[in-house]
Design a protein around this motif. Structure first.
Motif, PDB file in Angstrom:
ATOM      1  N   THR A   5     -92.639  46.742  43.459  1.00  0.00           N
ATOM      2  CA  THR A   5     -92.954  48.109  43.848  1.00  0.00           C
ATOM      3  C   THR A   5     -91.690  48.920  43.671  1.00  0.00           C
ATOM      4  O   THR A   5     -90.698  48.698  44.357  1.00  0.00           O
ATOM      5  CB  THR A   5     -93.453  48.172  45.308  1.00  0.00           C
ATOM      6  OG1 THR A   5     -94.612  47.352  45.418  1.00  0.00           O
ATOM      7  CG2 THR A   5     -93.794  49.596  45.706  1.00  0.00           C
ATOM      8  N   ASN A   6     -91.715  49.837  42.699  1.00  0.00           N
ATOM      9  CA  ASN A   6     -90.550  50.648  42.388  1.00  0.00           C
ATOM     10  C   ASN A   6     -91.051  51.960  41.795  1.00  0.00           C
ATOM     11  O   ASN A   6     -91.620  51.974  40.704  1.00  0.00           O
ATOM     12  CB  ASN A   6     -89.636  49.908  41.408  1.00  0.00           C
ATOM     13  CG  ASN A   6     -88.350  50.642  41.141  1.00  0.00           C
ATOM     14  OD1 ASN A   6     -88.340  51.836  40.910  1.00  0.00           O
ATOM     15  ND2 ASN A   6     -87.256  49.892  41.146  1.00  0.00           N
ATOM     16  N   ALA A  49     -92.160  52.405  37.827  1.00  0.00           N
ATOM     17  CA  ALA A  49     -93.589  52.599  37.592  1.00  0.00           C
ATOM     18  C   ALA A  49     -93.885  54.014  37.097  1.00  0.00           C
ATOM     19  O   ALA A  49     -94.759  54.213  36.263  1.00  0.00           O
ATOM     20  CB  ALA A  49     -94.382  52.321  38.859  1.00  0.00           C
ATOM     21  N   GLY A  50     -93.146  54.995  37.598  1.00  0.00           N
ATOM     22  CA  GLY A  50     -93.406  56.382  37.238  1.00  0.00           C
ATOM     23  C   GLY A  50     -92.824  56.793  35.904  1.00  0.00           C
ATOM     24  O   GLY A  50     -93.335  57.707  35.248  1.00  0.00           O
ATOM     25  N   GLN A  51     -91.753  56.132  35.484  1.00  0.00           N
ATOM     26  CA  GLN A  51     -91.114  56.465  34.212  1.00  0.00           C
ATOM     27  C   GLN A  51     -90.750  55.194  33.450  1.00  0.00           C
ATOM     28  O   GLN A  51     -89.576  54.908  33.218  1.00  0.00           O
ATOM     29  CB  GLN A  51     -89.857  57.296  34.461  1.00  0.00           C
ATOM     30  CG  GLN A  51     -90.138  58.615  35.127  1.00  0.00           C
ATOM     31  CD  GLN A  51     -88.859  59.366  35.433  1.00  0.00           C
ATOM     32  OE1 GLN A  51     -87.830  58.781  35.730  1.00  0.00           O
ATOM     33  NE2 GLN A  51     -88.935  60.669  35.345  1.00  0.00           N
ATOM     34  N   GLN A  59     -95.940  42.908  37.004  1.00  0.00           N
ATOM     35  CA  GLN A  59     -96.679  44.091  37.415  1.00  0.00           C
ATOM     36  C   GLN A  59     -95.711  44.984  38.175  1.00  0.00           C
ATOM     37  O   GLN A  59     -95.049  44.525  39.107  1.00  0.00           O
ATOM     38  CB  GLN A  59     -97.852  43.743  38.322  1.00  0.00           C
ATOM     39  CG  GLN A  59     -98.984  43.057  37.613  1.00  0.00           C
ATOM     40  CD  GLN A  59    -100.138  42.777  38.552  1.00  0.00           C
ATOM     41  OE1 GLN A  59     -99.956  42.490  39.718  1.00  0.00           O
ATOM     42  NE2 GLN A  59    -101.351  42.875  38.020  1.00  0.00           N
ATOM     43  N   ILE A  60     -95.649  46.247  37.771  1.00  0.00           N
ATOM     44  CA  ILE A  60     -94.792  47.222  38.444  1.00  0.00           C
ATOM     45  C   ILE A  60     -95.703  48.332  38.953  1.00  0.00           C
ATOM     46  O   ILE A  60     -96.497  48.886  38.196  1.00  0.00           O
ATOM     47  CB  ILE A  60     -93.740  47.826  37.483  1.00  0.00           C
ATOM     48  CG1 ILE A  60     -92.980  46.725  36.750  1.00  0.00           C
ATOM     49  CG2 ILE A  60     -92.777  48.710  38.254  1.00  0.00           C
ATOM     50  CD1 ILE A  60     -92.111  47.237  35.613  1.00  0.00           C
ATOM     51  N   ARG A  61     -95.578  48.638  40.241  1.00  0.00           N
ATOM     52  CA  ARG A  61     -96.380  49.692  40.864  1.00  0.00           C
ATOM     53  C   ARG A  61     -95.464  50.656  41.595  1.00  0.00           C
ATOM     54  O   ARG A  61     -94.357  50.292  41.961  1.00  0.00           O
ATOM     55  CB  ARG A  61     -97.328  49.094  41.902  1.00  0.00           C
ATOM     56  CG  ARG A  61     -98.233  48.027  41.395  1.00  0.00           C
ATOM     57  CD  ARG A  61     -99.033  47.480  42.554  1.00  0.00           C
ATOM     58  NE  ARG A  61     -99.859  46.392  42.115  1.00  0.00           N
ATOM     59  CZ  ARG A  61    -100.223  45.380  42.875  1.00  0.00           C
ATOM     60  NH1 ARG A  61     -99.829  45.323  44.118  1.00  0.00           N
ATOM     61  NH2 ARG A  61    -100.982  44.434  42.391  1.00  0.00           N
ATOM     62  N   ASP A  62     -95.986  51.856  41.847  1.00  0.00           N
ATOM     63  CA  ASP A  62     -95.258  52.742  42.741  1.00  0.00           C
ATOM     64  C   ASP A  62     -95.794  52.538  44.159  1.00  0.00           C
ATOM     65  O   ASP A  62     -96.746  51.781  44.359  1.00  0.00           O
ATOM     66  CB  ASP A  62     -95.345  54.204  42.279  1.00  0.00           C
ATOM     67  CG  ASP A  62     -96.769  54.731  42.239  1.00  0.00           C
ATOM     68  OD1 ASP A  62     -97.703  54.013  42.620  1.00  0.00           O
ATOM     69  OD2 ASP A  62     -96.943  55.886  41.824  1.00  0.00           O
ATOM     70  N   THR A  63     -95.175  53.179  45.145  1.00  0.00           N
ATOM     71  CA  THR A  63     -95.560  52.934  46.536  1.00  0.00           C
ATOM     72  C   THR A  63     -96.997  53.346  46.830  1.00  0.00           C
ATOM     73  O   THR A  63     -97.628  52.775  47.707  1.00  0.00           O
ATOM     74  CB  THR A  63     -94.600  53.636  47.516  1.00  0.00           C
ATOM     75  OG1 THR A  63     -94.478  55.003  47.124  1.00  0.00           O
ATOM     76  CG2 THR A  63     -93.249  52.985  47.526  1.00  0.00           C
TER      77      THR A  63
END
Length: 191
Positions: A63-64, A68-70, A162-166
């Motif tokens: 979770t980052n 995840a956003g960029q 897997q990378i996700r945002d909060t």
């Protein structure tokens, strides 16, 4: 006197154990009843998978918000991709759910084996989805750096990342082969 009281209770416990075993289909000696059919497959013990030392973890989840956003750092635009030789695969009209009477377009581009899908409105074009299999273009190299950073955060090599945002709205997932990403899926949040 104590043994006289204890002896009947031991016999009672033994008798109860035999009754329970018989009701479960076992004979008093612990073997299966003869009424069990021969066609039933024997039950096998469940196998337990033990990870080998030094083997890659199956899936690493991070979770980052930044990763995840960029995931590409600077996201490639439709104009940049077309200028770099991308070709238009499809254009689909799509009714805008927020602006009555406005029709938007879902534009799919292919560039060096990679596929990008953009949601195009009159005022902007938003990346909707990307599937990256070729990491040699500049955006692919930046994505590889993001995936490597995520792997380091998980403490080593991973078979899948897997990378996700909060808020779990932006997602990046990748499959690794021989320690390098082989395919990556980028799915930014769109309303």
């Amino acid at each position: 006197m104590f043994s006289a009281v204890l002896l009947p209770s031991v016999k009672l416990v033994s008798a109860l154990a035999v009754c329970v075993a018989v009701s479960m289909g076992l004979e008093p000696n612990g073997s299966a009843q003869a009424s069990r059919t021969q066609t039933e497959p024997p039950t096998s013990p469940k196998r337990r998978t033990v990870a080998r030392p030094g083997a890659a973890k199956t899936t690493c989840v991070t979770t980052n918000d930044t990763l995840a956003g960029q995931p590409f750092g600077t996201e490639p635009t439709v104009g940049q991709l077309l200028q770099a030789g991308a070709r238009v695969i499809s254009r689909k009209s799509f009714a805008n759910v927020h602006e009555k009477g406005q029709t938007d377009t879902i534009l799919t581009l292919q560039h060096q084996g990679n596929q990008f899908e953009f949601y195009c409105m009159p005022e902007q074009r938003l990346l909707r989805r990307a599937v990256i299999i070729n990491f040699t273009p500049a955006y692919g190299q930046r994505l590889r750096q993001t995936l490597d950073a995520s792997t380091r955060q998980n403490g080593g090599s991973c078979a899948k990342v897997q990378i996700r945002d909060t808020e779990r709205t932006n997602n990046v997932s990748a499959t690794f082969s021989a320690g390098k990403p082989s395919v990556a899926h980028v799915e930014p949040y769109l309303d």
